[in-house]
Write a protein that holds these residues in place. Structure first.
Motif, short mmCIF file in Angstrom:
data_model
loop_
_atom_site.label_atom_id
_atom_site.label_comp_id
_atom_site.label_asym_id
_atom_site.label_seq_id
_atom_site.Cartn_x
_atom_site.Cartn_y
_atom_site.Cartn_z
N PHE A 23 0.84 -1.15 0.10
CA PHE A 23 0.17 0.08 0.07
C PHE A 23 0.87 1.14 -0.08
CE2 PHE A 23 -3.00 -2.82 2.77
CZ PHE A 23 -3.28 -3.31 1.71
N ALA A 24 2.22 0.99 -0.04
CA ALA A 24 3.13 2.36 0.39
C ALA A 24 3.53 2.91 -0.99
CB ALA A 24 4.26 1.76 0.93
N HIS A 25 2.81 2.76 -1.99
CA HIS A 25 2.85 3.61 -3.27
C HIS A 25 1.44 3.96 -3.87
CE1 HIS A 25 4.01 5.02 -7.23
NE2 HIS A 25 5.18 5.02 -6.63
N PRO A 26 1.50 5.36 -4.06
CA PRO A 26 0.15 5.78 -4.63
C PRO A 26 -0.38 5.06 -5.75
CG PRO A 26 1.75 7.57 -4.67
CD PRO A 26 2.38 6.56 -3.87
N ALA A 27 0.24 4.69 -6.51
CA ALA A 27 -0.02 4.07 -7.88
C ALA A 27 -0.82 2.84 -7.51
CB ALA A 27 1.15 3.82 -8.66
N VAL A 29 -2.23 2.10 -4.57
CA VAL A 29 -3.37 2.23 -4.02
C VAL A 29 -4.59 2.96 -5.15
CG1 VAL A 29 -4.48 4.07 -2.34
CG2 VAL A 29 -2.19 3.43 -1.69
N ALA A 30 -3.91 3.55 -5.86
CA ALA A 30 -4.96 3.86 -6.92
C ALA A 30 -5.53 2.63 -7.97
CB ALA A 30 -4.31 4.88 -8.01
#
Lengths: 109, 109
Positions: A23-27, A29-30
């Motif tokens: 979960f540690a990268h916004p991509a 998460v997106a």
DNA sequence: TTATTATATTGCAATATTACGATTAAATTA
DNA sequence: TAATTTAATCGTAATATTGCAATATAATAA
């Protein structure tokens, strides 16, 4: 150096860290949010939706797949990704429990 | 390359990723769990408890502090760290809500 | 004042992550 | 069959993370 010393931590600590890393990268998460909002998710959609190159999206998908949070069904010229429900539920429990340690706090400052 | 393109993601996606990153290393998970289990937390304890060098522990503490999950009270020759309750609660809500997206799923595989 | 103690900071080496162009692989269409 | 389409993989450059020795800082104790 630069090598995380996994062996000195508990299995649980490593698992929590491992899931959190997904979960540690916004991509990522997106990507997960997009999968949640779609009845079906094809990689090409994501390239349009998110502003990253196809190779980069594919790489993030592989990470999510390796960790077990999503699974992909190979279709004719496209791949349908979705959440791996069992693994997601486990991840959710583990993280939720960790976040709930708050209730056991005894702060001094 | 190698630079995360934060600007193409939503504020929420970046926040979730940012909080997850704090949990994405077993040493930081261990530190947080140790803080939860102690009425007071002194950095030296952690060096004994966890098998990492003092400099490394200090670095992980700084990361947790920068992201706002813990706060430190500077005492005479020692520092007392504890959870920042408000920020922790916010982080917990954000992550929990994200994990709960599961309920909105409509899987096809 | 001079150790001593405890934590932070600096500097650096090793490793990991992020991103993407180019290529590959495999099915579809013309 | 030859193009086309779609996604995975490879190779590589840029950046970030991890870990620690050495050093700095700052308060306490001798």
């Amino acid at each position: 150096m630069g090598l995380t010393k996994s062996e000195i931590f508990t299995e649980e600590q490593n698992q929590i860290a491992s899931i959190a890393k997904a979960f540690a990268h916004p991509a990522r998460v997106a990507i997960l949010q997009h999968i949640f909002n779609s009845s079906t998710c094809i990689c090409g959609d994501l390239v349009d939706e998110i502003g990253l190159a196809q190779a980069t999206i594919s790489q993030h998908l592989r990470e999510l797949k390796n960790i077990g949070l999503i699974k992909g069904n190979i279709e004719p010229t496209s791949v349908c990704y979705c959440i791996d429900e069992d693994n997601w539920a486990n991840a959710k429990d583990l993280i939720s429990q960790f976040l709930d340690y708050e209730s056991k706090k005894t702060n001094c400052c």
